[in-house]
Design an enzyme around this catalytic site. Structure first.
Site, PDB file in Angstrom:
ATOM      1  N   HIS A 307       0.613  -1.433  -0.146  1.00 37.65           N
ATOM      2  CA  HIS A 307      -0.273   0.043  -0.193  1.00 37.65           C
ATOM      3  C   HIS A 307       1.130   1.056  -0.085  1.00 37.65           C
ATOM      4  CE1 HIS A 307      -3.306   3.007   0.520  1.00 37.65           C
ATOM      5  NE2 HIS A 307      -3.983   2.097   1.129  1.00 37.65           N
ATOM      6  N   ASP A 364      -8.005  -5.604  -0.679  1.00 39.89           N
ATOM      7  CA  ASP A 364      -8.861  -6.265  -1.241  1.00 39.89           C
ATOM      8  C   ASP A 364      -8.623  -7.581  -0.890  1.00 39.89           C
ATOM      9  OD1 ASP A 364     -10.221  -4.206  -2.718  1.00 39.89           O
ATOM     10  OD2 ASP A 364      -8.127  -2.960  -3.827  1.00 39.89           O
TER      11      ASP A 364
HETATM   12  N1  CMC Z   1       4.226  -7.307  -5.240  1.00 39.29           N
HETATM   13  C1  CMC Z   1       5.764  -7.493  -4.849  1.00 39.29           C
HETATM   14  N2  CMC Z   1       6.442  -6.612  -4.636  1.00 39.29           N
HETATM   15  C2  CMC Z   1       5.910  -5.103  -4.179  1.00 39.29           C
HETATM   16  C3  CMC Z   1       4.441  -4.973  -4.219  1.00 39.29           C
HETATM   17  C4  CMC Z   1       3.818  -6.634  -4.805  1.00 39.29           C
HETATM   18  N3  CMC Z   1       2.187  -6.489  -4.433  1.00 39.29           N
HETATM   19  N4  CMC Z   1       4.117  -3.841  -4.328  1.00 39.29           N
HETATM   20  C5  CMC Z   1       5.068  -3.509  -3.651  1.00 39.29           C
HETATM   21  N5  CMC Z   1       6.365  -4.175  -3.807  1.00 39.29           N
HETATM   22  C6  CMC Z   1       7.257  -3.517  -4.352  1.00 39.29           C
HETATM   23  C7  CMC Z   1       8.383  -2.540  -4.850  1.00 39.29           C
HETATM   24  O1  CMC Z   1       8.582  -3.432  -6.898  1.00 39.29           O
HETATM   25  C8  CMC Z   1       8.882  -1.988  -5.011  1.00 39.29           C
HETATM   26  O2  CMC Z   1       9.913  -2.930  -4.615  1.00 39.29           O
HETATM   27  P1  CMC Z   1      11.417  -1.665  -5.009  1.00 39.29           P
HETATM   28  O3  CMC Z   1      11.849  -1.091  -4.585  1.00 39.29           O
HETATM   29  O4  CMC Z   1      13.258  -3.351  -4.549  1.00 39.29           O
HETATM   30  O5  CMC Z   1      11.476  -1.931  -6.771  1.00 39.29           O
HETATM   31  C9  CMC Z   1       9.030  -1.741  -3.740  1.00 39.29           C
HETATM   32  O6  CMC Z   1       8.256  -3.260  -3.243  1.00 39.29           O
HETATM   33  C10 CMC Z   1       7.794  -0.354  -3.512  1.00 39.29           C
HETATM   34  O7  CMC Z   1       6.620  -0.862  -4.500  1.00 39.29           O
HETATM   35  P2  CMC Z   1       6.038   0.757  -5.211  1.00 39.29           P
HETATM   36  O8  CMC Z   1       5.745  -0.269  -6.463  1.00 39.29           O
HETATM   37  O9  CMC Z   1       7.098   1.897  -4.975  1.00 39.29           O
HETATM   38  O10 CMC Z   1       5.311   1.186  -3.929  1.00 39.29           O
HETATM   39  P3  CMC Z   1       4.020   2.049  -4.606  1.00 39.29           P
HETATM   40  O11 CMC Z   1       3.578   3.064  -3.136  1.00 39.29           O
HETATM   41  O12 CMC Z   1       4.089   3.083  -5.984  1.00 39.29           O
HETATM   42  O13 CMC Z   1       2.442   1.488  -4.806  1.00 39.29           O
HETATM   43  C11 CMC Z   1       1.003  -0.555  -4.263  1.00 39.29           C
HETATM   44  C12 CMC Z   1       1.866   0.989  -4.076  1.00 39.29           C
HETATM   45  C13 CMC Z   1      -0.352  -0.262  -3.792  1.00 39.29           C
HETATM   46  C14 CMC Z   1       0.243   0.225  -6.102  1.00 39.29           C
HETATM   47  C15 CMC Z   1       1.774  -1.974  -4.713  1.00 39.29           C
HETATM   48  O14 CMC Z   1       2.818  -2.153  -3.527  1.00 39.29           O
HETATM   49  C16 CMC Z   1       0.711  -2.719  -5.439  1.00 39.29           C
HETATM   50  O15 CMC Z   1       1.019  -2.636  -6.834  1.00 39.29           O
HETATM   51  N6  CMC Z   1       0.458  -3.857  -4.991  1.00 39.29           N
HETATM   52  C17 CMC Z   1      -0.435  -4.568  -5.780  1.00 39.29           C
HETATM   53  C18 CMC Z   1      -1.853  -4.230  -6.913  1.00 39.29           C
HETATM   54  C19 CMC Z   1      -2.944  -3.938  -5.069  1.00 39.29           C
HETATM   55  O16 CMC Z   1      -2.631  -4.566  -4.029  1.00 39.29           O
HETATM   56  N7  CMC Z   1      -3.112  -2.422  -5.269  1.00 39.29           N
HETATM   57  C20 CMC Z   1      -4.862  -2.145  -3.603  1.00 39.29           C
HETATM   58  C21 CMC Z   1      -3.753  -1.321  -3.439  1.00 39.29           C
HETATM   59  S1  CMC Z   1      -4.952  -0.680  -2.090  1.00 39.29           S
HETATM   60  C22 CMC Z   1      -6.532  -0.440  -3.074  1.00 39.29           C
HETATM   61  C23 CMC Z   1      -6.892   0.865  -3.298  1.00 39.29           C
HETATM   62  O17 CMC Z   1      -7.299   1.118  -1.592  1.00 39.29           O
HETATM   63  O18 CMC Z   1      -6.421   1.311  -4.427  1.00 39.29           O
END
Ligand code: CMC
Length: 428
Positions: A307, A364
């Site tokens: 998140h 989710d």
């Molecule tokens: N699986 C594997 N690796 C992950 C995941 C995941 N679900 N989420 C983040 N990471 C890793 C990412 O690859 C990165 O690694 P590194 O630092 O080595 O490059 C690190 O963790 C930070 O990730 P980020 O993408 O920079 O984080 P963000 O804050 O931009 O993204 C997120 C947040 C929710 C989009 C992401 O965690 C994600 O894609 N999760 C899966 C989709 C999901 O479940 N979304 C629902 C969110 S809750 C409902 C809502 O309110 O929307």
């Protein structure tokens, strides 16, 4: 003396005001920075940018705290109803019994959708994604209620638009589910409450006395309350930024629905259940999928994990996980993907990759399992998220309007080509 932050640029020091929120969170106000220095700040994905000061929702991602208008999400999910939380979010305080009754009655009176909406709705292919249909239908309400186009509506007129949208949304959602099944739509009934009406329009009358199992109704209230608002996330920021151009409420919410659709946001609930199904059909080897999620050359991500704001736990996920166990037990449903979900969660939480990045199950991760147990198709899950998020979008749109916030317009740092010489196509 009020706190300030100093920034020194080319030997010149500027003092920037520091804003302190009521929960003591801090922000440096850079709104005059460009005027004073010619510099802007760069923050791709707005990871560290406050876009507004809001009194609706407080979220402390480090400690897993979520409050609406000062009330803890745990209390609201346990003791309140969806429409009471909607009232709270939109108007800022809990309603009295009489006020809530009137609010419910006013919404119920607007649940019928104009028959002409069915004409273009009939044109959608039956397999088109429910979120695409939902955003079109909600946007189209502006054509049927053109008075909403006036950005200078009185408070009373604006309220009518709000009530109209709250009333029509469940009916529209039910149309979409019915179409996917090839069933005729079911009209709202005067003697049913908001959630009962919604479930009746979706699933028909389950019991002879026209009531649903209270366990199911309670689960729906809980799920919708847990999704009702989440401060400045992708779809809410979209609603606010679209609304800031004085676009009407229907258009702004329609834009929010499209933003929610993506699998990184609300679309994750559909993606989670599909991922769990894939793992089950592939033999149930959760380690294999963890390895894929950690592999930087593999685009696969563990859906329902991570998140932007919660870096410890998502309080909504805690409540949903328990609700999921309770509901499956009470309904006597045995869902093999629940076992996969639990195994995956356990394995991820003890894996160094997920520990280092503070990745935990989000709201989710378990919601889809409940929706499935209640009888919804997986492509309807994000639509249900939208139904829950509607009061939050409305509250945020209204707050932005009431405060007369300026049109949203970020800046950029240009890094493209400069001063190229145009040559005629015949010479290229
Ligand atoms: N699986 C594997 N690796 C992950 C995941 C995941 N679900 N989420 C983040 N990471 C890793 C990412 O690859 C990165 O690694 P590194 O630092 O080595 O490059 C690190 O963790 C930070 O990730 P980020 O993408 O920079 O984080 P963000 O804050 O931009 O993204 C997120 C947040 C929710 C989009 C992401 O965690 C994600 O894609 N999760 C899966 C989709 C999901 O479940 N979304 C629902 C969110 S809750 C409902 C809502 O309110 O929307």
């Amino acid at each position: 003396m009020s706190e300030t932050a100093s920034i020194t640029l080319n030997g010149k020091t500027l003092e920037l005001p520091v804003i302190t929120g009521t929960e003591n969170e801090k922000a440096i106000d850079i709104s005059k920075l460009r005027d004073q220095s010619g510099y802007i700040t760069l923050d791709i994905g707005y990871k560290n940018t406050g876009a507004t000061q809001s009194a609706i929702t407080f979220l402390d991602g480090e400690n897993g705290v979520l409050k609406h208008r000062g009330y803890k999400i745990e209390d609201l999910a346990e003791k309140s109803t969806f429409l009471e939380v909607a009232y709270l979010l939109i108007y800022g305080h809990l309603p009295s019994k009489e006020v809530l009754e009137k609010f419910r009655a006013d919404i119920k009176a607007q649940m019928l959708v104009h028959e002409d909406m069915k004409i273009f709705f009939a044109g959608f292919p039956s397999k088109s994604h429910p979120m695409g249909q939902l955003s079109c239908l909600v946007g189209a309400l502006s054509a049927f209620y053109p008075e909403s186009l006036n950005p200078n509506q009185t408070e009373e007129e604006e309220n009518k638009t709000i009530i109209n949208l709250l009333g029509k949304m469940p009916t529209i959602v039910s149309w979409i589910q019915k179409k996917s099944l090839g069933h005729p739509v079911v009209y709202p009934k005067k003697d049913l409450g908001y959630i009962d009406n919604f479930m009746n329009m979706i699933f028909g009358e389950v019991n002879s006395d026209k009531t649903f199992d209270p366990v199911i109704i309670d689960a729906m209230h809980k799920l919708l309350i847990l999704h009702a608002d989440h401060e400045q996330n992708c779809s809410t920021s979209t609603v606010r930024i679209v609304g800031s151009s004085n676009a009407n409420l229907y258009a702004s919410v329609s834009a929010g629905i499209n933003a929610l659709w993506g699998p990184l946001h609300g679309g994750a609930n559909q993606a989670v259940i599909e991922m769990l199904e894939d793992i089950k059909n592939d033999g149930g080897d959760v380690e294999k999928y963890l390895a894929k999620a950690k592999d930087k050359n593999d685009p696969f991500r563990l859906m329902g994990f991570g998140h932007r704001v919660y870096k410890n736990f998502d309080p909504r996920a805690k409540i949903i996980k328990k609700a999921c166990d309770d509901i499956l037990e009470k309904l006597g449903v045995q869902d093999p993907v629940l076992d996969i979900a639990k195994k995956l969660e356990e394995a991820a939480l003890s894996d160094q990759y997920f520990i280092d990045r503070k990745l935990y199950p989000n709201v989710d991760f378990y919601s889809g399992i409940i929706y499935r147990a209640l009888g919804f198709n997986s492509d309807m899950f994000t639509v249900l998220f939208a139904l829950g998020r509607l009061p939050g979008w409305i509250a945020q749109w209204k707050e932005m309007r009431d405060k007369k916030e300026p049109i949203g317009r970020p800046r950029q740092v240009y890094n493209g080509e400069i001063d190229r010489v145009y040559t005629d196509i015949s010479t290229r």
